[in-house]
Design a protein around this motif. Structure first.
Motif, PDB file in Angstrom:
ATOM      1  N   TYR A  50       0.508  -1.349   0.559  1.00 43.24           N
ATOM      2  CA  TYR A  50       0.132  -0.015   0.072  1.00 43.24           C
ATOM      3  C   TYR A  50       1.308   1.456   0.155  1.00 43.24           C
ATOM      4  N   PRO A  51       1.812   1.665  -0.898  1.00 45.25           N
ATOM      5  CA  PRO A  51       2.475   2.624  -1.425  1.00 45.25           C
ATOM      6  C   PRO A  51       1.014   3.926  -0.952  1.00 45.25           C
ATOM      7  N   GLU A  52       0.551   3.751  -1.992  1.00 44.92           N
ATOM      8  CA  GLU A  52      -0.349   4.775  -1.834  1.00 44.92           C
ATOM      9  C   GLU A  52      -1.691   4.961  -1.197  1.00 44.92           C
ATOM     10  N   LYS A  53      -1.696   4.079  -0.260  1.00 48.20           N
ATOM     11  CA  LYS A  53      -3.133   3.871   0.799  1.00 48.20           C
ATOM     12  C   LYS A  53      -2.807   4.885   2.135  1.00 48.20           C
ATOM     13  N   PRO A  54      -3.802   5.138   2.383  1.00 46.47           N
ATOM     14  CA  PRO A  54      -3.723   6.231   3.691  1.00 46.47           C
ATOM     15  C   PRO A  54      -3.396   5.658   4.669  1.00 46.47           C
ATOM     16  N   ILE A  55      -2.590   5.929   6.197  1.00 46.11           N
ATOM     17  CA  ILE A  55      -2.239   5.280   7.247  1.00 46.11           C
ATOM     18  C   ILE A  55      -2.764   6.344   8.293  1.00 46.11           C
ATOM     19  N   TYR A  56      -3.484   5.839   8.835  1.00 47.46           N
ATOM     20  CA  TYR A  56      -4.509   6.772  10.404  1.00 47.46           C
ATOM     21  C   TYR A  56      -4.019   6.503  11.833  1.00 47.46           C
ATOM     22  N   ASP A  57      -2.962   5.720  11.491  1.00 49.24           N
ATOM     23  CA  ASP A  57      -2.925   5.559  13.033  1.00 49.24           C
ATOM     24  C   ASP A  57      -1.863   5.251  13.535  1.00 49.24           C
ATOM     25  N   ILE A  58      -1.089   5.883  12.972  1.00 48.99           N
ATOM     26  CA  ILE A  58       0.268   6.771  13.225  1.00 48.99           C
ATOM     27  C   ILE A  58       0.753   7.856  14.427  1.00 48.99           C
ATOM     28  N   ALA A  60       0.751  11.400  16.089  1.00 48.66           N
ATOM     29  CA  ALA A  60       1.257  12.004  15.833  1.00 48.66           C
ATOM     30  C   ALA A  60       1.021  12.316  14.270  1.00 48.66           C
ATOM     31  N   ILE A  61       0.706  11.705  13.741  1.00 46.14           N
ATOM     32  CA  ILE A  61       0.226  11.483  12.141  1.00 46.14           C
ATOM     33  C   ILE A  61      -0.975  11.487  12.039  1.00 46.14           C
ATOM     34  N   SER A  62      -1.208  12.856  11.493  1.00 46.98           N
ATOM     35  CA  SER A  62      -3.008  12.262  11.058  1.00 46.98           C
ATOM     36  C   SER A  62      -3.507  11.356   9.991  1.00 46.98           C
ATOM     37  N   VAL A  63      -1.908  11.269   9.034  1.00 49.16           N
ATOM     38  CA  VAL A  63      -2.591  10.720   7.531  1.00 49.16           C
ATOM     39  C   VAL A  63      -1.007  10.729   7.308  1.00 49.16           C
ATOM     40  N   CYS A  64      -0.393   9.691   6.447  1.00 52.13           N
ATOM     41  CA  CYS A  64       0.531   9.329   5.534  1.00 52.13           C
ATOM     42  C   CYS A  64       0.372   8.413   4.666  1.00 52.13           C
ATOM     43  N   THR A  65       0.691   8.292   3.519  1.00 52.36           N
ATOM     44  CA  THR A  65       1.054   6.934   2.744  1.00 52.36           C
ATOM     45  C   THR A  65       1.616   6.185   3.207  1.00 52.36           C
ATOM     46  N   GLY A  66       1.417   4.684   3.180  1.00 52.70           N
ATOM     47  CA  GLY A  66       2.832   3.605   3.580  1.00 52.70           C
ATOM     48  C   GLY A  66       4.212   4.155   2.431  1.00 52.70           C
ATOM     49  N   GLN A  67       4.457   4.148   1.652  1.00 53.23           N
ATOM     50  CA  GLN A  67       5.632   5.479   0.734  1.00 53.23           C
ATOM     51  C   GLN A  67       6.128   5.785   2.012  1.00 53.23           C
ATOM     52  N   GLU A  68       5.113   7.554   2.432  1.00 51.55           N
ATOM     53  CA  GLU A  68       5.843   8.658   2.627  1.00 51.55           C
ATOM     54  C   GLU A  68       6.002   8.204   4.508  1.00 51.55           C
TER      55      GLU A  68
END
Lengths: 343, 102
Positions: A50-58, A60-68
């Motif tokens: 999921y390089p381009e899918k959003p992750i919301y549960d890191i 202090a990081i509201s959202v980032c992609t797998g690649q980010e």
């Protein structure tokens, strides 16, 4: 093939998010890390699935992609100068006479370390094998899931199955040297680089390549040598297509692989650990992230980060039992800040 | 609410289903063999199922992403779906699906 062993403090199997963050936590404690990963780049599932899918549960990081997330972790561990051994699979493990863990990869890299950290997630990413009856009899002789040497396919009548970049790239690269290339895909749309698709369509239009919109129903041949495949689709039913080689590119799947043979206790293909050190049943071998198991385990990246921090505290005591360990905060410790290159 | 799942041996099981759960999650929660490697992100095609023809039209249509992901599945048929992309709702009570080969 075997090479001169590399000696380091910690070898990490798996360069996904947990393996990468382990470099950080171990680095703060002055442990140098080498990482092994079967993929061609760091990031593990974050990079592959999921390089381009959003992750919301890191945190202090509201959202980032797998690649980010991967990119941020890579930036964060830069000061610790980890060494990556990519495109290779951790294959065997033994203990040296002087008590180091010797890990050998499938291409012969030998890493010796005082601590081994298994951060292998769901296992190694390996090619998906079509569930076609008898296909294993042909594997390695006339059915392949990867191309190691292009010349092996010179003069062959190739069927290449799949609709992504791997299928398209190999169809284009092998077309000049193969006797014939037939691309087989289930629909007349390809999720691959537009330029590759255009080139493929041009070759098909010129009669230099065949395109069959169909699926493979069965294989024909004997003694490991393919003589053809049987194709099928809803309108046309089934029909044979002569060929001597099948290359199948249906993406990757995860398999625990040789880690299962490392002599560790396993619980449903996971490595049980304690929740103080995240150590396996064997002293000096730790397991963090999706591959470990303990009561209450949640397969979350943030759990793996926590596990990496506690593992590091235990790992430094295994690697350097004589060292006195001081617990410090990056906010206030000049020592840690120097390691991070910010003081 | 229930769904009916036919396994690889052809045996049908009725599974209690909850609204809002993905069909993949229901199958996995009951312990039937579905890899679902990406955890429901429509990124791996290892939760491939066949939907009983009577039910196909009652589902929301496939997204382009799901259609593209099916390229990595095997023996894809007109009633193929990725079970992580079907959310349970009352109208799907009784939905019948069959696990695809893997």
């Amino acid at each position: 093939m075997s090479t001169q062993p590399i000696r380091t403090d910690v070898t990490i199997v798996g360069a996904g998010p947990c393996g990468l963050f382990a470099v950080f936590e171990l680095g703060l404690l002055d442990l140098k890390c080498h990482l092994v990963d079967i993929l061609d780049r760091p990031g593990g599932q974050c990079a592959e699935l999921y390089p381009e899918k959003p992750i919301y549960d890191i945190p202090a990081i509201s959202v980032c992609t797998g690649q980010e997330l991967t990119d941020k972790l890579m930036a964060q561990i830069t000061p610790f100068e980890p060494t990556f051994h990519l495109n290779q699979m951790a294959e065997s493990l033994e203990k040296t006479a002087d008590g180091w863990w010797r890990l050998t990869t499938d291409i012969g890299t030998v890493l010796e370390s005082k601590v081994l950290v298994i951060a292998a997630g769901g296992g190694s990413f390996v090619p998906k094998k079509p569930p076609i009856k008898g296909i294993e009899d042909f594997e390695g002789r006339s059915v392949f899931y990867a191309v190691r040497k292009m010349d092996q396919f010179r003069g062959k009548h190739l069927v290449i199955a799949g609709g992504g970049d791997s299928a398209l790239d190999w169809a284009l690269n092998l077309q000049p040297l193969a006797a014939s290339v037939t691309l087989v895909h289930r629909r007349d749309e390809f999720r691959a680089a537009p330029d590759s698709v255009n080139k493929m369509r041009a070759l098909v239009a010129e009669g230099q390549m065949r395109l069959e919109i169909a699926q493979i129903a069965s294989l024909e041949g004997a003694d490991g040598q393919l003589s053809g495949v049987v194709l099928k689709d809803k309108e046309r039913g089934e029909w044979p297509l002569a060929c001597d080689t099948l290359l199948a590119f249906y993406g990757l799947t995860m398999k625990l692989g040789p880690v299962a043979e490392f002599g560790l206790n396993l619980h449903e293909n996971l490595i049980p650990v304690d929740t103080e050190k995240f150590q396996s049943s064997t002293e000096g071998i730790f397991a963090i992230g999706d591959i470990n198991w303990y009561p209450g385990k949640l397969k979350l990246i943030l759990s793996g980060f926590h596990e990496a921090a506690l593992m590091a505290q235990a790992a430094v005591r295994v690697a350097y039992p004589e060292r006195k360990i001081r617990f410090q905060y990056t906010t206030s410790s000049t020592d840690l800040q120097q390691k991070l290159g910010v003081a | 609410m229930r769904i009916r799942v036919t396994d690889h041996e052809g045996i049908e099981h009725a599974l209690e289903a909850l609204e809002g759960w993905r069909v993949m999650e229901i199958i996995r929660d009951w312990g039937y063999p579905i890899r679902a490697e990406c955890g429901g992100a429509c990124a791996c095609a290892t939760c491939h199922i066949y939907v009983d023809p009577d039910w196909v039209d009652r589902l929301l249509p496939l997204s382009d992403e799901e259609e593209a992901m099916l390229d990595q599945a095997f023996d894809v048929r007109e009633n193929s779906r990725l079970s992580c992309q079907i959310l349970m709702r009352p109208e799907l009570d009784g939905l019948h699906v069959t696990l695809a080969p893997a």
